[in-house]
Design a protein around this motif. Structure first.
Motif, short mmCIF file in Angstrom:
data_model
loop_
_atom_site.label_atom_id
_atom_site.label_comp_id
_atom_site.label_asym_id
_atom_site.label_seq_id
_atom_site.Cartn_x
_atom_site.Cartn_y
_atom_site.Cartn_z
N ARG A 10 16.86 24.57 142.83
CA ARG A 10 16.60 25.15 144.06
C ARG A 10 16.40 26.71 143.46
O ARG A 10 17.34 27.11 143.24
CB ARG A 10 17.41 24.93 145.05
CG ARG A 10 16.76 25.52 146.33
CD ARG A 10 17.68 25.41 147.62
NE ARG A 10 17.18 26.53 148.56
CZ ARG A 10 17.28 26.13 149.82
NH1 ARG A 10 17.58 24.87 150.27
NH2 ARG A 10 16.88 27.19 150.69
N ILE A 11 15.09 27.00 143.76
CA ILE A 11 14.98 28.64 143.48
C ILE A 11 14.70 29.30 144.93
O ILE A 11 13.37 28.91 145.69
CB ILE A 11 13.66 28.71 142.73
CG1 ILE A 11 13.99 28.07 141.42
CG2 ILE A 11 13.54 30.37 142.16
CD1 ILE A 11 12.49 27.75 140.64
N ASP A 12 15.60 30.10 145.28
CA ASP A 12 15.56 30.66 146.66
C ASP A 12 14.81 32.17 146.62
O ASP A 12 14.08 32.61 147.63
CB ASP A 12 16.74 30.89 147.14
CG ASP A 12 17.23 29.69 147.53
OD1 ASP A 12 16.68 28.88 148.31
OD2 ASP A 12 18.68 29.79 147.55
N GLN A 13 14.44 32.67 145.21
CA GLN A 13 13.70 33.74 145.15
C GLN A 13 12.85 33.57 144.08
O GLN A 13 12.48 34.11 143.11
CB GLN A 13 14.59 34.90 144.56
CG GLN A 13 15.88 35.38 145.58
CD GLN A 13 15.58 35.71 147.03
OE1 GLN A 13 14.32 36.57 146.98
NE2 GLN A 13 16.17 35.31 147.96
N ARG A 14 11.61 32.76 144.58
CA ARG A 14 10.50 32.24 143.56
C ARG A 14 9.99 33.41 143.00
O ARG A 14 9.66 33.34 141.73
CB ARG A 14 9.58 31.41 144.18
CG ARG A 14 10.15 30.08 144.66
CD ARG A 14 8.92 29.26 145.13
NE ARG A 14 7.70 29.26 144.59
CZ ARG A 14 6.32 29.59 144.96
NH1 ARG A 14 6.63 29.52 146.44
NH2 ARG A 14 5.30 29.53 144.53
N THR A 15 9.67 34.50 143.78
CA THR A 15 8.88 35.65 143.03
C THR A 15 9.63 36.30 141.98
O THR A 15 9.14 36.93 141.21
CB THR A 15 8.45 36.73 144.13
OG1 THR A 15 9.53 37.09 144.85
CG2 THR A 15 7.30 35.71 144.92
N ASP A 16 11.02 36.23 142.16
CA ASP A 16 11.87 36.97 141.50
C ASP A 16 12.33 36.13 140.05
O ASP A 16 12.32 36.87 139.10
CB ASP A 16 13.11 37.53 142.06
CG ASP A 16 12.83 38.64 143.11
OD1 ASP A 16 11.67 39.17 142.83
OD2 ASP A 16 13.49 38.53 144.04
#
Length: 80
Positions: A10-16
């Motif tokens: 799970r990626i909660d900060q996709r842009t980062d």
């Protein structure tokens, strides 16, 4: 002996974090049998990747540990 397993990322900060996650997955591409990725249309900056893996436990654990160190990334792994 190689083991079959499943991983959820799970990626909660996709842009980062997405670029670094992609780099780690590419480096370990030879152990990934299948990959499915999606983003949550309601949570614009959240993504989920599921992987089917075949490799020695040590190799999988190293990849999971590397991913877990990234900010905004959560990893769950299950042997089949």
């Amino acid at each position: 002996m190689d083991n079959l397993s499943i991983a959820a990322i799970r990626i909660d900060q996709r842009t980062d974090s997405a670029t670094k996650v992609q780099e780690i997955l590419t480096q370990n591409g030879d152990v990934i049998l299948n990959r499915f990725g999606m983003h949550d249309p309601i949570e614009v900056n959240t993504g989920l990747i599921t992987l089917n893996l075949r490799a020695e436990k040590n190799r999988i654990n190293n990849m999971m540990n590397e991913l877990s160190k990234l900010d905004g990334v959560r990893v769950n792994h299950m042997e089949v």
